[in-house]
Design an enzyme around this catalytic site. Structure first.
Site, PDB file in Angstrom:
ATOM      1  N   PHE A 121     -31.476   9.067   2.829  1.00 18.65           N
ATOM      2  CA  PHE A 121     -30.639   9.992   3.578  1.00 18.65           C
ATOM      3  C   PHE A 121     -31.358  11.325   3.674  1.00 18.65           C
ATOM      4  CE2 PHE A 121     -27.250  12.659   5.013  1.00 18.65           C
ATOM      5  CZ  PHE A 121     -26.634  11.827   5.929  1.00 18.65           C
ATOM      6  N   ARG A 145     -28.684  21.820   8.109  1.00 16.25           N
ATOM      7  CA  ARG A 145     -29.318  21.684   9.426  1.00 16.25           C
ATOM      8  C   ARG A 145     -30.414  22.715   9.646  1.00 16.25           C
ATOM      9  NH1 ARG A 145     -26.174  18.226  12.674  1.00 16.25           N
ATOM     10  NH2 ARG A 145     -23.928  18.295  12.322  1.00 16.25           N
ATOM     11  N   GLU A 186     -32.558  11.947  20.473  1.00 14.96           N
ATOM     12  CA  GLU A 186     -31.687  11.799  19.305  1.00 14.96           C
ATOM     13  C   GLU A 186     -32.437  12.204  18.036  1.00 14.96           C
ATOM     14  OE1 GLU A 186     -29.052  11.866  17.867  1.00 14.96           O
ATOM     15  OE2 GLU A 186     -28.026   9.928  17.866  1.00 14.96           O
ATOM     16  N   ASP A 187     -31.677  12.597  17.025  1.00 14.11           N
ATOM     17  CA  ASP A 187     -32.330  12.973  15.767  1.00 14.11           C
ATOM     18  C   ASP A 187     -32.838  11.752  15.004  1.00 14.11           C
ATOM     19  OD1 ASP A 187     -29.750  12.097  15.153  1.00 14.11           O
ATOM     20  OD2 ASP A 187     -29.238  13.775  13.846  1.00 14.11           O
ATOM     21  N   ASP A 226     -30.161   4.985  13.128  1.00 21.14           N
ATOM     22  CA  ASP A 226     -29.802   4.403  11.839  1.00 21.14           C
ATOM     23  C   ASP A 226     -29.285   2.984  12.112  1.00 21.14           C
ATOM     24  OD1 ASP A 226     -29.298   4.500   9.044  1.00 21.14           O
ATOM     25  OD2 ASP A 226     -27.233   5.089   9.379  1.00 21.14           O
TER      26      ASP A 226
HETATM   27  P1  IMP Z   1     -26.111   5.247  13.962  1.00 27.18           P
HETATM   28  O1  IMP Z   1     -25.073   5.167  15.033  1.00 27.18           O
HETATM   29  O2  IMP Z   1     -25.719   4.515  12.722  1.00 27.18           O
HETATM   30  O3  IMP Z   1     -27.497   4.865  14.433  1.00 27.18           O
HETATM   31  O4  IMP Z   1     -26.088   6.725  13.453  1.00 27.18           O
HETATM   32  C1  IMP Z   1     -26.802   7.714  14.049  1.00 27.18           C
HETATM   33  C2  IMP Z   1     -26.296   9.057  13.567  1.00 27.18           C
HETATM   34  O5  IMP Z   1     -25.971   9.043  12.177  1.00 27.18           O
HETATM   35  C3  IMP Z   1     -27.375  10.091  13.715  1.00 27.18           C
HETATM   36  O6  IMP Z   1     -27.358  10.683  14.976  1.00 27.18           O
HETATM   37  C4  IMP Z   1     -27.062  11.055  12.599  1.00 27.18           C
HETATM   38  O7  IMP Z   1     -26.131  12.029  13.033  1.00 27.18           O
HETATM   39  C5  IMP Z   1     -26.422  10.210  11.532  1.00 27.18           C
HETATM   40  N1  IMP Z   1     -27.389   9.851  10.474  1.00 27.18           N
HETATM   41  C6  IMP Z   1     -27.907   8.627  10.209  1.00 27.18           C
HETATM   42  N2  IMP Z   1     -28.771   8.675   9.189  1.00 27.18           N
HETATM   43  C7  IMP Z   1     -28.813   9.971   8.796  1.00 27.18           C
HETATM   44  C8  IMP Z   1     -29.550  10.660   7.769  1.00 27.18           C
HETATM   45  O8  IMP Z   1     -30.365  10.124   7.017  1.00 27.18           O
HETATM   46  N3  IMP Z   1     -29.319  12.000   7.690  1.00 27.18           N
HETATM   47  C9  IMP Z   1     -28.449  12.665   8.497  1.00 27.18           C
HETATM   48  N4  IMP Z   1     -27.753  12.060   9.471  1.00 27.18           N
HETATM   49  C10 IMP Z   1     -27.926  10.718   9.615  1.00 27.18           C
HETATM   50 MG    MG Z   2     -24.762  13.847  11.778  1.00 29.46          MG
END
Ligand code: IMP
Ligand code: MG
Length: 183
Positions: A151, A164, A97-98, A101
């Site tokens: 962010f 990206r 995963e990238d 969050d």
């Molecule tokens: P989560 O389900 O809240 O953990 O969100 C994860 C997803 O939110 C990641 O796979 C990203 O696509 C997006 N995301 C969360 N934080 C960032 C950020 O700082 N920059 C870009 N995308 C983010």
């Molecule tokens: Mg995203």
């Protein structure tokens, strides 16, 4: 363009850390026939570099979940918009995963793969924002960099599908995050 974005993690630091993660994963998964599942779209650049830093044999697949609209905060709801092709039954799966969050996306994906019969599901995330976590079950065993609650964009990560392509990870200015950037 580009000057609303401040470099947080340079290309060189990314490359060095990705190589280390590749080495670590290769050692941990040697002989375990792992299935690496890239979580689209954000992880695709990280994934391509990580795979090429691996020395053990891996198979790979893709999954895409949607939890965000075009904003910078999670909706809480996670939907699978593209599913894997390979069977995960009895497999040692590593979700790539990238960024972690809130943790909702990965908690959901991890649970789903276990329900489908995976033998193990581990998480490898390039970035982690531990201060943002609202859901357990998404702790990444492998993390490239832990970052503050900022962010970030670039190296696969987007803001409203933009940035990206940047080769580094950068921080979006608050003006641009509010939609006051150029355009
Ligand atoms: P989560 O389900 O809240 O953990 O969100 C994860 C997803 O939110 C990641 O796979 C990203 O696509 C997006 N995301 C969360 N934080 C960032 C950020 O700082 N920059 C870009 N995308 C983010
Ligand atoms: Mg995203």
């Amino acid at each position: 363009m580009g000057n609303n974005i401040e470099v947080l993690i340079s290309e060189e630091r990314l490359a060095a850390r990705v190589k280390e993660l590749g080495r670590q994963l290769s050692a941990d998964y040697a002989g375990k026939d792992p299935l690496f599942v890239c979580v689209l779209k954000g992880a695709c650049i990280f994934f391509a570099d990580l795979i090429r830093a691996m020395t053990c044999s891996v198979q790979f697949d893709f999954i895409q979940a949607a939890s965000y609209g075009n904003g910078t905060s999670s909706s809480g709801e996670v939907r699978i918009v593209k599913d894997t092709q390979a069977s995960v039954v009895g497999r040692n799966v590593v979700l790539i995963e990238d960024i972690v969050d809130s943790g909702r996306t990965l908690a959901r994906l991890s649970r789903l793969l276990y329900e489908r019969g995976a033998k193990s599901v581990k998480i490898c995330a390039l970035l982690d924002k531990p201060s943002r976590r609202v859901e357990g079950g998404a702790e990444a065993e492998y993390v490239g960099f832990a970052i503050d609650d900022l962010f970030v964009v670039g190296y696969g990560l987007d803001f409203a599908e933009r940035h990206r392509e940047l080769p580094y990870v950068g921080v979006l200015s608050p003006e641009e995050a509010r939609g006051e950037g150029n355009e």
